[in-house]
Motif scaffolding. Structure first.
Motif, mmCIF file in Angstrom:
data_model
loop_
_atom_site.group_PDB
_atom_site.id
_atom_site.type_symbol
_atom_site.label_atom_id
_atom_site.label_comp_id
_atom_site.label_asym_id
_atom_site.label_seq_id
_atom_site.Cartn_x
_atom_site.Cartn_y
_atom_site.Cartn_z
ATOM 1 N N VAL A 17 0.844 -1.196 0.000
ATOM 2 C CA VAL A 17 0.000 0.000 0.000
ATOM 3 C C VAL A 17 0.875 1.240 0.000
ATOM 4 N N ALA A 18 0.457 2.257 -0.753
ATOM 5 C CA ALA A 18 1.100 3.569 -0.713
ATOM 6 C C ALA A 18 0.090 4.598 -0.209
ATOM 7 N N ILE A 19 0.530 5.437 0.704
ATOM 8 C CA ILE A 19 -0.314 6.529 1.197
ATOM 9 C C ILE A 19 0.227 7.840 0.648
ATOM 10 N N ILE A 20 -0.654 8.585 -0.035
ATOM 11 C CA ILE A 20 -0.269 9.881 -0.594
ATOM 12 C C ILE A 20 -1.134 10.953 0.058
ATOM 13 N N PRO A 21 -0.568 11.677 1.008
ATOM 14 C CA PRO A 21 -1.317 12.784 1.632
ATOM 15 C C PRO A 21 -1.115 14.081 0.854
ATOM 16 N N ILE A 22 -2.194 14.833 0.676
ATOM 17 C CA ILE A 22 -2.112 16.095 -0.047
ATOM 18 C C ILE A 22 -1.872 17.228 0.951
ATOM 19 N N ASN A 23 -0.750 17.915 0.803
ATOM 20 C CA ASN A 23 -0.400 19.054 1.661
ATOM 21 C C ASN A 23 -0.422 18.684 3.144
ATOM 22 N N MET A 24 0.190 17.567 3.477
ATOM 23 C CA MET A 24 0.196 17.134 4.874
ATOM 24 C C MET A 24 0.899 18.152 5.770
ATOM 25 N N SER A 35 -3.303 19.943 9.596
ATOM 26 C CA SER A 35 -3.186 19.074 10.770
ATOM 27 C C SER A 35 -4.130 17.882 10.673
ATOM 28 N N SER A 36 -5.309 18.055 10.067
ATOM 29 C CA SER A 36 -6.253 16.937 9.942
ATOM 30 C C SER A 36 -5.713 15.872 8.990
ATOM 31 N N VAL A 37 -5.098 16.308 7.888
ATOM 32 C CA VAL A 37 -4.481 15.363 6.954
ATOM 33 C C VAL A 37 -3.323 14.643 7.635
ATOM 34 N N GLN A 38 -2.553 15.400 8.418
ATOM 35 C CA GLN A 38 -1.411 14.794 9.106
ATOM 36 C C GLN A 38 -1.874 13.751 10.119
ATOM 37 N N ARG A 39 -2.913 14.060 10.914
ATOM 38 C CA ARG A 39 -3.405 13.111 11.908
ATOM 39 C C ARG A 39 -3.945 11.852 11.259
ATOM 40 N N ALA A 40 -4.760 12.017 10.206
ATOM 41 C CA ALA A 40 -5.346 10.855 9.527
ATOM 42 C C ALA A 40 -4.267 10.009 8.865
ATOM 43 N N THR A 41 -3.298 10.678 8.282
ATOM 44 C CA THR A 41 -2.199 9.965 7.608
ATOM 45 C C THR A 41 -1.394 9.145 8.609
ATOM 46 N N GLU A 42 -1.019 9.742 9.703
ATOM 47 C CA GLU A 42 -0.221 9.038 10.707
ATOM 48 C C GLU A 42 -1.005 7.872 11.303
ATOM 49 N N MET A 43 -2.312 8.091 11.538
ATOM 50 C CA MET A 43 -3.134 7.018 12.097
ATOM 51 C C MET A 43 -3.214 5.836 11.138
ATOM 52 N N ARG A 95 -10.401 17.856 1.991
ATOM 53 C CA ARG A 95 -11.795 17.882 1.549
ATOM 54 C C ARG A 95 -12.492 16.560 1.832
ATOM 55 N N ASN A 96 -11.860 15.433 1.475
ATOM 56 C CA ASN A 96 -12.484 14.126 1.695
ATOM 57 C C ASN A 96 -12.589 13.784 3.176
#
Length: 574
Positions: free
Chosen positions: A476-483, A487-495, A537-538
């Motif tokens: 699996v690859a995780i691609i976060p946009i503007n992590m 902060s919300s993208v960063q938290r979800a990505t790390e989780m 956004r998502n």
């Protein structure tokens, strides 16, 4: 693994020296880097795939009771002299000397070494059968390394060897290896065929090659359209035509054509079918012939099969073509101007060439050609043999259907060696009666580095590699946009990253401060099967975007469902 802590070495440009797609993509994806001709450094991404191939190979070898060992790459020359391969193997065998001027080789294979080990360790039938394998670096000094790791000088190979008291025991183990190879290539996800093959420099009798089907393959494989018959073109028999030779309808006529240099040009000039011509190929003769040279006569539309030809008793082994100067001194004509009429050296006629009539060939005189040649009347035909490659539409040797030809990449090869090595090296045991018995041997190889390239040849698109699940460097690859900005993208990505990783899902987090397009391009290039794109956004709707690299399908997925989805994939994979 995070990309900021990983040697992700992707490239946009196609390497100039890369001719086939696997070589191009392995370089662009940052899997390998060229050190010298035929020598490559495996970067972390490539090594991850290679180790997964090795793991599958190792598991299936262990499953059939084959024990792992490790033998030296550097081998003493005296063992190769015992078997006669010191001279026979040819220039691919890299010979070296140490400071004491003792001769060694860099091992291209290990039959001599394993036979020496067994003859010193095994003396009784009670310890047989014995099957041993290794996964190790090999070296063959290829005259023209090409296609990246597909035909490199240094490569990783699994080679296994078995020792038996009887041929029936050897055949049983051969069948076990055959089935294990099928399981290996099935697990890797390759489209492949097992085909009858020639044993080549390894020696022995019964032999099968395993080929990954690909347009870039160097080998041609012949398949019957009505049976399971499949063989390397070197091994596929061309049958003697059932049709009888027609009676002569033309008289013999010599024609002077100064603008034509050979029969191929003649066919084009006169707009004649090449099947109505014969061509003559001169090779060195063996000591059973009262001549230094023997000629091989084949139909104009066919190709000489060197493996078949060099097995003829009249032909020197290995086959050596006669140079143009020697041919001219012998016949008074240049290459391409020869034919069987008044050819005063021994010659062997191919089956298909032996049944044609009113045919055309060189007159053994530059720019002169005979038309209307007929066997017996104009040229003797003392010896016929199968010396050509089969062609599309030929009858299958099995008697069922016709042959079609496809290209394949050889990824595995198994041999029944018999006593080829054990007899030469006195590898014997005492049987139940106390009688000294020479061991029967088998040899079984898989090119692990070549398997990686073959998988790419079969699994790619315009964006890059599409790895089968079983050997993908990451699942699996995780691609976060503007992590770095959210902060919300960063938290979800790390989780997601930590949860997947803790559940043994191999995950690559692209935590670079790059544009979305750059990250997606890199992830698709390196071929990770499953991609998660996380955006602010998502996340407001509690979802992430999922993309399947193989199908290209995209869907929105609830975050809580991501964990169960990939845990399930991981369980299936394990």
């Amino acid at each position: 693994m995070r990309t900021t802590n990983y040697l992700l070495a992707t490239q946009k440009a196609i390497p100039k020296d890369a001719d086939i797609i696997s070589h191009q993509l392995m370089q662009r994806a940052g899997m390998i880097r060229k050190l010298s001709s035929g020598l490559y450094t495996w970067l972390p991404l490539g090594l991850s795939v290679l180790r997964k191939v090795e793991k599958i190979v190792r598991e299936e070898m262990d499953n059939i009771g084959t024990m792992e060992t490790l033998m030296p790459l550097v081998q003493p020359s005296n063992l190769w002299e015992e078997t006669g391969r010191w001279d026979k193997f040819g220039p691919e065998l890299l010979r070296i000397s140490d400071r004491h001027n003792r001769s060694f080789v860099l091992g291209p294979t290990h039959e001599e070494i394993i036979t020496d080990l067994v003859r010193n360790e095994i003396s009784s039938y009670k310890r047989l059968p014995l099957s041993i394998y290794q996964i190790q670096t090999k070296f063959r000094d290829e005259i023209r390394p090409r296609f990246g790791v597909m035909r490199s000088r240094e490569f990783v190979m699994k080679d296994a060897y078995s020792f038996h008291l009887s041929k029936s025991s050897l055949r049983d183990n051969y069948e076990k290896m055959y089935q294990a190879y099928c399981k290996i290539f099935d697990r890797i996800g390759l489209r492949y065929r097992a085909v009858l093959a020639d044993s080549g420099n390894i020696g022995g009798s019964n032999s099968h090659e395993f080929h990954a089907l690909a347009d870039s393959g160097e080998d041609l494989i012949a398949f019957s359209n009505k049976s399971e018959f499949a063989a390397n073109i070197e091994k596929a028999d061309a049958l003697l035509p059932k049709t009888k030779r027609k009676m002569a309808s033309e008289s013999l006529k010599m024609v002077y054509l100064p603008e034509v240099n050979d029969v191929d040009e003649l066919a084009m000039e006169k707009k004649l079918s090449s099947s109505s011509f014969v061509k003559v190929i001169f090779v060195k003769a063996s000591n059973v012939v009262g001549s230094n040279i023997v000629a091989l006569v084949i139909r104009g539309d066919h190709q000489l099969n060197e493996v078949k030809a060099e097995k003829l008793p009249e032909v020197e082994f290995p086959i050596h073509y006669v140079d143009e100067k020697e041919i001219f001194e012998l016949t008074g004509a240049s290459i391409g101007a020869h034919g069987p009429v008044n050819l005063n050296i021994p010659y062997i006629v191919d089956y298909s060439a032996s049944v044609i009539s009113d045919f055309v060939a060189g007159a053994n005189l530059d720019n002169n050609y005979y038309f209307g040649i007929n066997w017996v009347r104009d040229a003797k035909i003392d010896r016929i043999a199968d010396i050509r490659n089969v062609a599309e539409g030929d009858p299958s040797p099995c008697g069922q259907g016709k042959l079609s030809l496809k290209r394949g990449i050889e990824i595995g090869h198994i041999f029944e060696l018999g006593d080829y090595y054990s007899k030469a090296m006195n590898a014997n045991v005492l049987d139940k009666t106390g009688k000294n018995r020479t061991l029967e041997m088998g040899s079984y190889g898989i090119g692990c580095t070549r398997v990686v390239a073959a998988a790419i040849e079969q699994n790619h698109d315009e964006f890059g590699i599409i790895w089968p699940e079983s050997i993908a460097p990451f699942n699996v690859a995780i691609i976060p946009i503007n992590m770095h900005k959210s902060s919300s993208v960063q938290r979800a990505t790390e989780m997601l990253y930590n949860t997947l990783a803790s559940n043994n899902v191999e995950v690559l987090l692209d935590d670079r401060k790059e544009r979305l397009g750059v990250m997606i391009n890199d992830i698709e290039l390196i071929g990770i099967p499953h991609i998660l794109i996380i955006s602010e956004r998502n996340l407001k709707e509690g979802i992430v975007e999922y993309k399947n690299r193989l199908t290209g399908n995209k869907e929105k997925m609830q975050i809580e469902n991501v964990i169960s989805h990939f845990n399930c994939i991981s369980s299936d994979k394990i």
